[in-house]
Write an enzyme that holds these catalytic residues in place. Structure first.
Site, mmCIF file in Angstrom:
data_model
loop_
_atom_site.group_PDB
_atom_site.id
_atom_site.type_symbol
_atom_site.label_atom_id
_atom_site.label_comp_id
_atom_site.label_asym_id
_atom_site.label_seq_id
_atom_site.Cartn_x
_atom_site.Cartn_y
_atom_site.Cartn_z
ATOM 1 N N LYS A 54 0.773 -1.248 0.036
ATOM 2 C CA LYS A 54 0.045 0.072 -0.066
ATOM 3 C C LYS A 54 0.829 1.187 0.139
ATOM 4 O O LYS A 54 0.673 2.135 -0.785
ATOM 5 C CB LYS A 54 -0.935 0.065 1.213
ATOM 6 N N GLN A 98 -4.487 -1.246 9.420
ATOM 7 C CA GLN A 98 -4.107 -2.510 8.831
ATOM 8 C C GLN A 98 -4.851 -3.433 9.904
ATOM 9 O O GLN A 98 -4.763 -3.540 10.970
ATOM 10 C CB GLN A 98 -2.766 -2.930 8.540
ATOM 11 N N ASP A 121 -10.862 3.020 3.763
ATOM 12 C CA ASP A 121 -11.159 1.781 3.412
ATOM 13 C C ASP A 121 -12.741 1.677 3.526
ATOM 14 O O ASP A 121 -13.307 0.539 3.158
ATOM 15 C CB ASP A 121 -10.749 0.977 4.809
#
Ligand code: NAP
Length: 298
Positions: A54, A98, A121
């Site tokens: 990422k 994460q 997200d």
């Protein structure tokens, strides 16, 4: 007939090039670039490699990146305080924590602590609600479903009026992609059926699908005879089925019997190289969008 392969690897390249061009425009206009803060707790090898990818992708499109590698035993309060700090920093446009988190940290509490307008997200309940409302309300779309929708569109498949069957009803794939494709709007207007483990006749539903999205996590679940000739098949499944003894690499298989299915489908995604590469690209798209909102360009 052999199906056209929808390559996530190729589509991803185009999307990242488009994002990079938009970042250059933003820099020229505002003297600013999107900034993504990534928070990793602990050293789980899967999470480390995912976060590394990422960060690498964010830097490759010209974003500013803030990386926090936090110890496994960080307290929930300290993690929440860091999120609050980033929520209040106008130069940070996207906050990514994460997952999964260590057992002593309440994942829900952490997701709910992120400012929904920085929740790239799109896991925060506010963004889930916005997705449900649709239209301009849906500021960020969850990354894997957004990647699936983008692949369907870029493959030239007609979504409006199509019969869509989604196998799986998880919060991260099945439910959101079903809702996105059923919405009134662009790249939507489909008639959508969701099927799952309690569905009576899975095969009969799949056979009706002009667009079949499979996100079950069961290797080879969808048999070639379940596929309508000419259908677009999106295989989201990523299943580790063994190890290549020569290369030492994990062998991945999707939820669809690809070799046989590609002789019946019109268009199909491979595994690997299909939906997988799209997810991070859509994360970048959300971060860009967040910065565009913050700078008044959207
Ligand atoms: P999940 O949370 O385990 O949900 C699986 C869904 O499939 C459930 O709704 C389950 O039904 C349904 N299902 C399982 N077996 C079935 C069967 N035999 N018949 C009908 N339905 C069945 O999985 P997920 O997180 O959505 O992920 C699904 C797959 O996509 C996994 O392989 C995952 O690795 C992959 N994935 C890939 C990406 C990516 O490429 N970027 C991202 C996310 C997920 P019930 O609800 O009835 O249990």
């Amino acid at each position: 007939m052999t199906a056209k392969i929808i390559s996530g690897t190729e589509i991803r390249k185009s999307i990242l090039a488009e994002i990079k061009a938009d970042v250059e425009k933003m820099k020229a206009k505002h003297g600013k670039v999107p900034c993504l803060a990534t928070i990793l707790v602990g050293k789980d090898p899967g999470s480390v490699s995912y976060v590394t990818l990422k960060i690498k992708t964010a830097l490759s499109v010209g974003f500013h990146e803030i990386q926090d590698d936090l110890p496994e035993d960080i307290s929930e309060a300290d993690l929440l305080a860091l999120i609050e700090k980033y929520n209040n920093d106008p130069d940070i446009h996207g906050i990514l924590v994460q997952l999964p988190l260590p057992m002593h940290i309440d994942e829900k509490k952490v997701i709910n602590a992120i400012n929904p307008d920085k929740d790239v997200d799109a896991f925060h309940p506010v963004n889930v609600g916005r997705l449900m409302i649709g239209g301009d309300d849906a500021r960020f779309l969850p990354c894997t479903p957004a990647g699936i929708q983008e692949m369907i569109v870029r493959s030239g498949t007609q979504i409006c009026g199509a019969e869509v069957v989604v196998v799986g009803r998880s919060n991260i794939v099945g439910k959101p992609i079903a809702m996105m494709l059923a919405q009134k709007g662009v790249a939507a207007n489909a008639t959508v059926t969701i099927v799952h483990t309690r569905t009576k006749d899975l095969a009969a539903h799949c056979k009706r699908a002009d667009i079949l999205v499979v996100a079950a996590g069961v290797p080879g679940l969808v048999k070639p005879e379940w596929i309508k000739p000419g259908a677009t098949v999106i295989d989201v499944g990523v299943n580790r089925v063994g190890m290549n003894e020569v290369t030492g690499k994990v062998i991945l298989k999707g939820d669809v019997d690809f070799d046989a299915a590609k002789e019946i489908a019109g268009k199909i995604t491979p595994v690997p190289g299909g939906v997988g590469p799209m997810t991070i690209a859509m994360l970048m798209k959300n971060t860009l969008k967040s910065a565009q909102y913050a700078l008044g360009d959207l």
